[in-house]
Design an enzyme around this catalytic site. Structure first.
Site, PDB file in Angstrom:
ATOM      1  CD  GLU A   1      -2.980  -0.977   2.343  1.00  0.00           C
ATOM      2  OE1 GLU A   1      -2.675  -0.332   3.351  1.00  0.00           O
ATOM      3  OE2 GLU A   1      -4.076  -1.554   2.210  1.00  0.00           O
TER       4      GLU A   1
ATOM      5  CD  GLU B   1      -4.084  -6.199   2.973  1.00  0.00           C
ATOM      6  OE1 GLU B   1      -4.779  -5.542   3.772  1.00  0.00           O
ATOM      7  OE2 GLU B   1      -2.854  -6.062   2.863  1.00  0.00           O
TER       8      GLU B   1
END
Ligand code: GLA
Ligand code: CA
Length: 781
Positions: free
Chosen positions: A183, A260
């Site tokens: 991320e 995710e």
């Protein structure tokens, strides 16, 4: 058989083993048009995220089998750098750290592996997986091209390669993909850095399988590299179409993957327990499966953050609980849940060719244990190690200490007028003593860093005992040094005096240290920091939950292993005690309680307690009888937010100064009385979002804290999937007032509604008030 024959025989056995592994069939994994390909055949990745250090090694196989019986075909796992390299250059891949063994066990059960070697992983893990000793370099810039940082990253990734590169599917193993960074778009925009990490991953030997980047739909384009696969992270409830919209436009031929999909969420000390609705999770997964979208379910089994490995979020600083149950389909102790059965039913309709759902493995047996009583104790303060001397205050890292508590001692000048003792900065929980008497406790979570003092004799002894909680694992605040980072001052109207000439005591959490204090035969509860020791006998070991609800704040070691932290404020009240770490016969237990227990006993329970909160004060940002008074205020801006998911920006007429802002929702785009806000950013005069690190909620007209956690500070917790929601029975208008920490020059506001389809609670018409001074709250003292 003589010794030589025996040796040859054993060698033959060993080589047989080798022949077996090296002849394991090499396969291929790749990316085709809108699909993943395993051995050139399309496949939808159904990955179960679980973390090897969060599961006792003895249970790895059980949890992998649980994931397989759920209908998954892959295990997705992070690698935790700081667990493997606890001191520079001393790498450990044994026991709990044997990541390659974890992968081999998965292969034995025909499960693929996706590895996410970081180096930064977030994961609610201490410092997001980065080693604390990096912080010894004063000016280090983590997750940038800082030379020292990159050098250490390359070394670590190189070691990961030695462990895992040969387990790529092309070489007969089961690794099908490897992630680059984590991320990164939520941290910075710096493609060069991501390129460096990519190259380090390749240099480590991960050359045969696709490499990918995972990010949010709002940030994936910031750092997307042309040669990497892009995947998106989002959670239960999110609008799947909206999440993949920009990605599908940017790369129409790419297979889609939610790298995710958050099944639940993590818990912080002192905050409401988090859950996510099972039916909503299932419907999101069905939606993805129906469109052949691959996913990794984060977490499928969260497990436990044992020892001191829990991280923290900021703002506001808030440390993670030890349980990482995550409201996941497989519970912390490896049990089936409602989510497990619903998901298994769903996945049974989407099996791969030849995939059969095995039976669900039995759960590990739980045991009853007699109430644990303690026999000995050792005072922390009466058992101090040798002092180090330091003229000025320095953080824990400068004294070569990673975790635990640190005590700073000096003598005070005479104080004869009302003054404050001010600590800059305090990390994270301090007890302040003058001449041995506890004066006050200070908690970083609540922004406390000073105490009032007066009438102090010259030469009085000042002791500041600071307990470090987890290092921040997300955002810029990962540069989180512990203890006292800068200075301690006495501030009065007349002058400011910085205290100097410190004696410093390091109080680590190593078992060797805590077990070798000078214990005496007394197990009475003490109001001062104390280690308590006891033993308990077992006929048959098994799993059990230790009930810590009569204890204050600290850590527990059983048979030399730290099983985690406890804190009376909850919401976690029990600690998971794996039977695998218990013994038949006598077991030793040590509890460090920095605050003091009510009673020194521990009951063993057959179920966890994860949702009993005893917060020190109301978690609500509006007390009974308080009302925000906007009568004399004029909005700086009135307008209408666009409908739909995604960020909305509105601008002031030019630049204005503000310390406090009030966003008022007049009505909603959707039915109902509620307002929901996922995130707020304030645009500074340079057009960039201002830092939110010192923001505080001053007021929120209502907050939903029942059956979940939708408190107002969720509007700046940096997480796009969490949100503030007003209580269901409170009417419009709704207001949230934020203190920006200092006067800022601002140009506008950015608002993110909920990620769900139809954006529940989305604000339509709004008023924005801004002020340099505080807003009036009627009824507030
Ligand atoms: C992000 C991170 C994960 C984890 C989740 C929240 O997606 O990538 O490591 O922190 O958030 O649980
Ligand atoms: Ca949020």
């Amino acid at each position: 058989m003589n010794k030589k024959q025996l040796f040859l025989f054993l060698l033959a056995l060993l080589t047989l083993g080798n022949v077996h592994t090296s002849s394991a069939q090499a396969g291929s994994f790749g990316i085709g048009n809108k699909t993943f390909l395993v051995n050139n055949k399309p496949i939808v990745i159904k990955a179960a995220e679980m973390h090897y250090p969060r599961i006792p090694k003895e249970y790895w196989e059980h949890r992998i089998k649980m994931a397989k019986a759920l209908g998954m075909n892959t295990i997705c796992l992070y690698a935790f750098w700081n667990s493997h390299e606890q001191t520079p250059d001393n790498f450990d891949f044994t026991g709990q750290n044997d990541i390659a063994e974890f992968c081999r066990i998965a292969q034995k059960h025909d499960m693929y592996i996706i590895v996410r070697p970081g180096p930064y992983v977030c994961a609610e893990w201490e410092m997001g997986g980065l080693p604390w000793w990096l912080l010894k370099k004063k000016d280090i810039q983590l997750r940038t091209n800082d030379e020292y940082y990159l050098e250490r990253v390359r070394k670590f990734l190189g070691k990961m390669g030695e462990q895992l590169a040969d387990l790529q599917i092309s070489r007969g193993g089961n690794i099908i993909m490897v992630q680059v960074e984590n991320e990164y778009g939520a941290y910075a925009t710096d493609k060069d850095h991501v390129r460096n990490i990519r190259d380090a991953v390749k240099d480590a030997g991960f050359t045969d399988v696709p490499l990918f980047q995972c990010d949010w739909s709002s940030t994936f384009q910031n750092n997307g590299l042309d040669d990497l696969l892009w995947t998106i992270n989002f959670g239960t409830g999110a609008n799947i179409d909206a999440q993949f919209k920009s990605l599908s436009e940017a790369r129409p031929d790419s297979p889609l993957m939610c790298s995710e999909f958050w099944s639940g969420w993590f818990d912080h000390w002192g905050r409401a327990h988090e859950t996510r609705d099972a039916a909503t999770m299932i419907s999101g997964m069905k939606d993805m499966l129906d469109r052949n979208i691959s996913f990794s379910l984060y977490m499928t089994h969260g497990g436990t953050t044992f020892g001191h490995w829990g991280g923290a979020n900021s703002p506001a600083y808030s440390a993670m609980c030890s349980s990482y149950d995550y409201d996941a389909p497989i519970s912390e102790a490896g049990w089936t849940t409602e989510k497990y059965f619903l998901l298994r039913d769903l996945l049974s309709n989407y099996l791969d060719e030849g995939q059969v759902l095995p039976e669900i493995p039995q759960s590990i047996p739980t045991i009853q244990i007699p109430e644990i009583r303690f026999t000995e104790s050792a005072s922390v303060l009466a058992n101090l190690p040798e002092a180090k001397k330091s003229k000025t205050i320095k953080p824990m890292e400068d004294f070569d200490q990673g975790w635990g508590s640190i005590m700073y001692r000096t003598t005070l000048p005479a104080v004869k007028e009302e003054s404050s003792l001010v600590i800059t900065d305090l990390a994270d929980w301090a007890q302040v003593y003058i001449d041995g008497e506890l004066i006050e406790r200070l908690d970083r979570r609540r922004g406390q860093n000073s105490i009032k003092i007066n009438n102090i004799r010259k030469g009085a002894q000042l002791d500041i005992l600071v307990e470090a909680m987890g290092r921040v694992n997300f955002g810029r605040a990962i540069h989180d040094r512990k203890g006292i980072t800068e200075k301690v001052e006495i501030v009065s109207n007349k002058k400011t005096t910085e205290l100097q000439n410190w004696e410093v005591f390091n109080l680590p959490l190593d078992y060797e240290y805590v077990s070798s204090r000078n214990y005496i035969a007394n197990a009475e509860p003490q109001a001062e920091p104390t280690y308590y020791k006891g033993t308990f006998n077992l006929d048959t070991p098994g799993d059990v939950f230790l009930d810590m609800s009569t204890w204050g704040k600290g850590m527990v070691w059983v048979n030399g292993i730290s099983i985690g932290r406890f804190w009376e404020i909850g919401p976690q009240q029990t600690l998971f005690m794996p039977g695998a770490w218990l013994k038949e016969g006598e077991n030793e237990i040590i509890v460090l309680d920095n605050k003091g227990p009510k009673e020194t006993i521990i009951k063993g329970l057959d179920k966890p307690i994860l949702d009993v909160l005893h917060a020190e004060e109301s978690l609500l940002h509006r007390k009974k009888g308080e009302t925000l008074n906007l009568q004399d205020e004029k909005p700086a801006l009135e307008g209408t937010f666009e409908a739909g998911n995604g960020w909305k920006q509105v601008s002031l007429n030019g630049v204005a100064k503000a310390r406090y802002i009030c966003l008022e929702a007049i009505n909603s785009h959707v039915e109902g009385k509620e307002t929901a806000v996922a995130e707020i950013n304030i645009v500074g005069k340079d057009g960039k979002d201002i830092s939110r690190q010192s923001w505080k909620i001053v007021y929120a007209d209502s907050e939903n804290l029942s059956g979940g956690n939708n408190s107002a500070e969720k509007v700046f917790d940096l997480q796009e999937s969490t949100y503030w929601k007003t209580a269901w029975n409170v009417d419009f208008p709704h207001q949230v007032v934020i203190d920006l920490g200092k006067v800022e020059e601002i140009k506008g506001l950015r608002y993110l509604p909920r990620m769900e389809e139809n954006t529940p609670g989305a604000i339509k018409d709004f008023k924005l008030y801004i002020k340099e001074s505080e807003f009036k709250v009627d009824g507030r003292e």
